[in-house]
Scaffold this motif. Structure first.
Motif, short mmCIF file in Angstrom:
data_model
loop_
_atom_site.label_atom_id
_atom_site.label_comp_id
_atom_site.label_asym_id
_atom_site.label_seq_id
_atom_site.Cartn_x
_atom_site.Cartn_y
_atom_site.Cartn_z
N HIS A 69 9.32 14.10 57.08
CA HIS A 69 8.83 12.77 56.72
C HIS A 69 9.38 11.78 57.73
CE1 HIS A 69 7.21 9.74 54.04
NE2 HIS A 69 8.31 9.06 54.23
N CYS A 70 8.45 11.06 58.37
CA CYS A 70 8.86 10.12 59.41
C CYS A 70 9.35 8.81 58.79
CB CYS A 70 7.68 9.85 60.35
SG CYS A 70 8.10 8.66 61.62
N LEU A 71 10.55 8.40 59.18
CA LEU A 71 11.14 7.18 58.64
C LEU A 71 10.56 5.94 59.31
CD1 LEU A 71 14.88 8.26 58.45
CD2 LEU A 71 13.23 8.20 56.59
N ASP A 72 9.93 6.12 60.45
CA ASP A 72 9.38 4.98 61.18
C ASP A 72 8.00 4.58 60.68
OD1 ASP A 72 11.60 4.53 62.77
OD2 ASP A 72 10.96 6.02 64.24
N CYS A 73 7.11 5.56 60.53
CA CYS A 73 5.75 5.20 60.12
C CYS A 73 5.39 5.72 58.73
CB CYS A 73 4.74 5.70 61.16
SG CYS A 73 4.53 7.48 61.18
N GLY A 74 6.30 6.47 58.11
CA GLY A 74 6.07 6.91 56.73
C GLY A 74 5.12 8.08 56.58
N SER A 132 9.47 15.80 66.69
CA SER A 132 9.08 14.40 66.59
C SER A 132 7.87 14.25 65.66
CB SER A 132 8.73 13.85 67.97
OG SER A 132 7.67 14.59 68.53
N CYS A 133 7.61 13.03 65.24
CA CYS A 133 6.49 12.73 64.35
C CYS A 133 5.17 12.94 65.09
CB CYS A 133 6.62 11.28 63.89
SG CYS A 133 5.19 10.70 62.97
N SER A 134 4.22 13.60 64.40
CA SER A 134 2.94 13.90 65.07
C SER A 134 2.09 12.63 65.21
CB SER A 134 2.18 14.96 64.27
OG SER A 134 1.90 14.47 62.97
N ARG A 135 2.41 11.59 64.46
CA ARG A 135 1.60 10.37 64.51
C ARG A 135 2.14 9.33 65.48
NH1 ARG A 135 0.48 6.55 59.36
NH2 ARG A 135 -0.69 4.91 60.40
N CYS A 136 3.43 8.99 65.34
CA CYS A 136 3.98 7.91 66.18
C CYS A 136 4.93 8.43 67.25
CB CYS A 136 4.68 6.87 65.32
SG CYS A 136 6.27 7.43 64.65
N GLY A 137 5.27 9.71 67.19
CA GLY A 137 6.14 10.27 68.23
C GLY A 137 7.62 9.99 68.00
#
Ligand SMILES: [Zn+2]
Length: 111
Positions: free
Chosen positions: A69-74, A85-90
């Motif tokens: 779960h990405c803490l930056d973009c949720g 890394s997050c697949s959406r925002c990196g």
């Protein structure tokens, strides 16, 4: 090779739960983000189970895919590495939700 001690641990847990009965099969969950190598566990199981209640038991290894779960973009994101890394925002501020498991899920004993 730490799989040897891990496999020994799996066998110990199963023997405790089997209560003296023979174990016919066991399901073991291994997360894709854990450092455990399933092939090595299978190999060790063969040797470690000899002379125990688990001798000849069928070992089923279930791979649990990594998810974080990405803490930056949720976003919930698939993970292929523990520090992925997050697949959406990196972003790299990703907490691991699943994929680190290493546990015995179920055993089947001879009644
Ligand atoms: Zn993100």
């Amino acid at each position: 090779m730490h799989e040897m001690s891990i496999t020994q641990g799996i066998i110990d847990i199963c023997e405790q739960h089997a209560g003296g009965r023979r174990v016919l099969s066991l399901d073991v969950e291994i997360g894709e983000l854990s450092s455990v190598v399933p092939d090595a566990v299978e190999f060790c199981f063969e040797a470690c189970s000899r002379g125990t209640l688990l001798e000849g038991a069928r070992l089923n290894i279930l791979r649990i895919p990594g998810r974080g779960h990405c803490l930056d973009c949720g976003t919930d994101t698939p993970l292929t590495a523990a520090f992925g890394s997050c697949s959406r925002c990196g972003g790299y501020r990703v907490t691991i939700e699943t994929g680190e498991e290493m546990r015995v899920r179920e055993i089947e004993v001879d009644e």
